[in-house]
Design a protein around this motif. Sequence first.
Motif, PDB file in Angstrom:
ATOM      1  N   TYR A 188      70.194  22.939  34.656  1.00 17.87           N
ATOM      2  CA  TYR A 188      69.104  23.439  33.818  1.00 17.87           C
ATOM      3  C   TYR A 188      68.299  22.232  33.352  1.00 17.87           C
ATOM      4  O   TYR A 188      68.879  21.299  32.795  1.00 17.87           O
ATOM      5  N   PHE A 190      66.372  20.461  30.700  1.00 22.33           N
ATOM      6  CA  PHE A 190      66.119  20.557  29.254  1.00 22.33           C
ATOM      7  C   PHE A 190      65.678  19.159  28.860  1.00 22.33           C
ATOM      8  O   PHE A 190      66.485  18.314  28.517  1.00 22.33           O
ATOM      9  N   GLY A 240      71.317  28.515  31.241  1.00 22.51           N
ATOM     10  CA  GLY A 240      70.998  28.917  29.876  1.00 22.51           C
ATOM     11  C   GLY A 240      71.634  28.027  28.842  1.00 22.51           C
ATOM     12  O   GLY A 240      72.095  26.931  29.141  1.00 22.51           O
ATOM     13  N   THR A 241      71.638  28.549  27.652  1.00 21.11           N
ATOM     14  CA  THR A 241      72.096  27.779  26.502  1.00 21.11           C
ATOM     15  C   THR A 241      73.208  28.560  25.815  1.00 21.11           C
ATOM     16  O   THR A 241      73.005  29.711  25.419  1.00 21.11           O
ATOM     17  N   HIS A 244      74.981  28.698  19.813  1.00 23.26           N
ATOM     18  CA  HIS A 244      74.863  27.550  18.916  1.00 23.26           C
ATOM     19  C   HIS A 244      73.907  27.872  17.771  1.00 23.26           C
ATOM     20  O   HIS A 244      73.190  28.876  17.813  1.00 23.26           O
ATOM     21  N   ASP A 246      70.845  25.725  15.686  1.00 28.94           N
ATOM     22  CA  ASP A 246      70.071  24.504  15.881  1.00 28.94           C
ATOM     23  C   ASP A 246      70.398  23.472  14.806  1.00 28.94           C
ATOM     24  O   ASP A 246      70.768  23.814  13.681  1.00 28.94           O
ATOM     25  N   ASN A 254      60.124  28.964  20.710  1.00 26.70           N
ATOM     26  CA  ASN A 254      60.378  28.794  22.148  1.00 26.70           C
ATOM     27  C   ASN A 254      59.368  29.684  22.874  1.00 26.70           C
ATOM     28  O   ASN A 254      59.403  30.911  22.753  1.00 26.70           O
ATOM     29  N   LYS A 261      63.938  35.538  29.706  1.00 26.95           N
ATOM     30  CA  LYS A 261      65.150  35.013  29.069  1.00 26.95           C
ATOM     31  C   LYS A 261      65.811  36.136  28.282  1.00 26.95           C
ATOM     32  O   LYS A 261      65.133  36.870  27.567  1.00 26.95           O
ATOM     33  N   TRP A 263      68.220  36.824  25.190  1.00 30.20           N
ATOM     34  CA  TRP A 263      68.738  36.188  23.976  1.00 30.20           C
ATOM     35  C   TRP A 263      69.726  37.123  23.293  1.00 30.20           C
ATOM     36  O   TRP A 263      69.544  38.352  23.309  1.00 30.20           O
ATOM     37  N   HIS A 324      72.484  31.608  18.302  1.00 34.02           N
ATOM     38  CA  HIS A 324      71.831  32.216  19.463  1.00 34.02           C
ATOM     39  C   HIS A 324      72.391  31.667  20.769  1.00 34.02           C
ATOM     40  O   HIS A 324      72.807  30.513  20.851  1.00 34.02           O
ATOM     41  N   VAL A 326      71.347  31.990  25.058  1.00 29.80           N
ATOM     42  CA  VAL A 326      70.190  32.365  25.888  1.00 29.80           C
ATOM     43  C   VAL A 326      70.561  32.194  27.358  1.00 29.80           C
ATOM     44  O   VAL A 326      71.095  31.157  27.747  1.00 29.80           O
ATOM     45  N   THR A 336      59.914  24.347  23.984  1.00 31.16           N
ATOM     46  CA  THR A 336      60.504  24.692  22.694  1.00 31.16           C
ATOM     47  C   THR A 336      60.413  23.502  21.764  1.00 31.16           C
ATOM     48  O   THR A 336      60.416  22.355  22.208  1.00 31.16           O
ATOM     49  N   LYS A 462      68.614  20.624  22.521  1.00 29.87           N
ATOM     50  CA  LYS A 462      68.882  20.757  21.121  1.00 29.87           C
ATOM     51  C   LYS A 462      70.364  20.897  20.958  1.00 29.87           C
ATOM     52  O   LYS A 462      71.088  21.152  21.864  1.00 29.87           O
ATOM     53  N   LYS A 484      69.351  18.499  22.639  1.00 27.54           N
ATOM     54  CA  LYS A 484      69.054  19.436  21.567  1.00 27.54           C
ATOM     55  C   LYS A 484      70.332  20.130  21.098  1.00 27.54           C
ATOM     56  O   LYS A 484      70.510  20.382  19.931  1.00 27.54           O
ATOM     57  N   HIS A 485      71.186  20.432  22.020  1.00 30.67           N
ATOM     58  CA  HIS A 485      72.402  21.148  21.620  1.00 30.67           C
ATOM     59  C   HIS A 485      73.587  20.262  21.828  1.00 30.67           C
ATOM     60  O   HIS A 485      73.905  19.909  22.929  1.00 30.67           O
TER      61      HIS A 485
HETATM   62  O1  LIG Z   1      65.557  28.346  26.383  1.00 35.24           O
HETATM   63  C1  LIG Z   1      66.726  28.196  26.100  1.00 35.24           C
HETATM   64  O2  LIG Z   1      67.601  27.941  26.910  1.00 35.24           O
HETATM   65  C2  LIG Z   1      67.123  28.339  24.667  1.00 35.24           C
HETATM   66  C3  LIG Z   1      66.997  27.103  23.948  1.00 35.24           C
HETATM   67  C4  LIG Z   1      67.651  27.148  22.629  1.00 35.24           C
HETATM   68  O3  LIG Z   1      68.437  27.956  22.287  1.00 35.24           O
HETATM   69  C5  LIG Z   1      67.326  26.140  21.735  1.00 35.24           C
HETATM   70  O4  LIG Z   1      66.494  25.326  22.094  1.00 35.24           O
HETATM   71  O5  LIG Z   1      67.896  26.108  20.625  1.00 35.24           O
END
Ligand SMILES: O=C(O)CCC(=O)C(=O)O
Length: 488
Positions: A188, A190, A240-241, A244, A246, A254, A261, A263, A324, A326, A336, A462, A484-485
């Motif tokens: 992915y 990011f 995906g994500t 989590h 943020d 976003n 997507k 969610w 969330h 995703v 985002t 994130k 970001k995560h």
């Molecule tokens: O587009 C995504 O994968 C979600 C991104 C997301 O959850 C975030 O940026 O906190």
Amino acid sequence: MCTAGTGGTTTDAHAPKPQHLCTDVLAEGSAAQGDPANGHSKGVKAADNGSGGSSFERKVRKAKRAARSELSVSRGEWHKHGYAAAPALLSTAGLVDGLPRVHASSLTAEEFAERYERPRQPVVLTGLCDGWRASREWTPDHLLQRLGHCKFKVGSDDDGYAVRLKLKHFLSYASHPEHAPADDSPLYIFAHLDPDREEGRALLKDFEVPTMFAEDLMRLAGERRRPPYRWFVMGPARSGTAMHIDPLATSAWNALLQGHKRWALFPPGTPKDLVKPPGVEREAASWFTHVYPCTQAPDWPGPRPIDVIQGPGETIYVPQGWWHAVMNLDLTIAVTQNYASTANFAPVWRHTKRGRPKMSAKWLRELREQRPDLVAVADQLAAEGKDESGTSSSSSSSSSSSSSSSSSDSSSSLSSDSDSEPEGGRRPAKRRRTQGSSGSAEAADGALPAGEHRAHCGGGGKQDEQQPAGQQQAAGDSKPEAGKHDAD
Ligand SMILES: O=C(O)CCC(=O)C(=O)O
């Protein structure tokens, strides 16, 4: 309790204000059948032959090994779960979308703050991206032509350094039937939008921060000091994500330009062990396969998730503190951004002061000049012992422990097509890993959240939740990629 299943059940009465019943966005069904990522095969094929033992193959293998060293590529562990053969995972049949759609033109920034930000209500805004060049030009073909030679972050290695692939290789990976369409949880992109990198500069010109998100108080800390806060995001179906919150109590928007997507959102205060049960792989596809069905069971003890199917042109607002996860349902392209505003200043300040003392000292000096009202909030938190430090912001301001953390990183990059390097900079001769497990740590000046981002497969973005921010901060200036995560 519930054990497993696949996603795609109907939400029940707990889902707030169902507004629109989604039809199956994959009715045309490409991704689930292993069809190349939608709509750009011509350009991608022209760019690279994605087959055989090509250099493309080697670069992808290398990136995969670096981004998820726990999975053996040669033993086929990237598809061990067989998610690609479970089309229900990508189906939205029966899902009830639980968020209102509000056209941006019907809302001033102040109305947005009053109706959504202050009460921390998520919402989907439409029409926000209509005038953006990104709406027209962020197609796979177009981006391939413009930026195919640029490297984008697709993950972090075990030391927290960015793993990058050229966009042309990523797009080949995304479309070639033996690659992303077969992977359980594909790589992915990011990628922090870094104005010191060619692709960052180019993409930053293609959109505008919508007025309701324009306050962006952390800018007062300075571009060099503040953590990365805006990302270009591109991924194929099932990337995906993972679940989590943020980081630093920021809120996020976003904006989705291409694709769909899915969610799942849980309100602040939902217990972590409910939404992130131990033993479930940290991938969105695994979460939607194993945890989501439990959330629909009669004995689910927590709030039901709000389901959202975000379509092209829609911008979701995720308020501070919401859990969330995703998952991309087809090839998506999004941007985002995380931010602090007057509405979430108090929690952001608490987290930042605790977790990023140098930045918070600089931030406070600027706030003193420009937002004395917020300094009063910070002082009040300190007086109440709620800023976690027990010291008043007045007293901390002068000490400016914020010395160095110099962003050592200028943007020279090690030059291979799939490589690992610290975000925005050169890999130091001796790499230093920030603390935390699995590469999850906040870089000194790095990521909003940092490091690990197994939260979304491969991507580095994130970061994660409610972890004492102090645990995330790394000292010094040789920093792993800012993600970001992060992991918790
Ligand atoms: O587009 C995504 O994968 C979600 C991104 C997301 O959850 C975030 O940026 O906190």
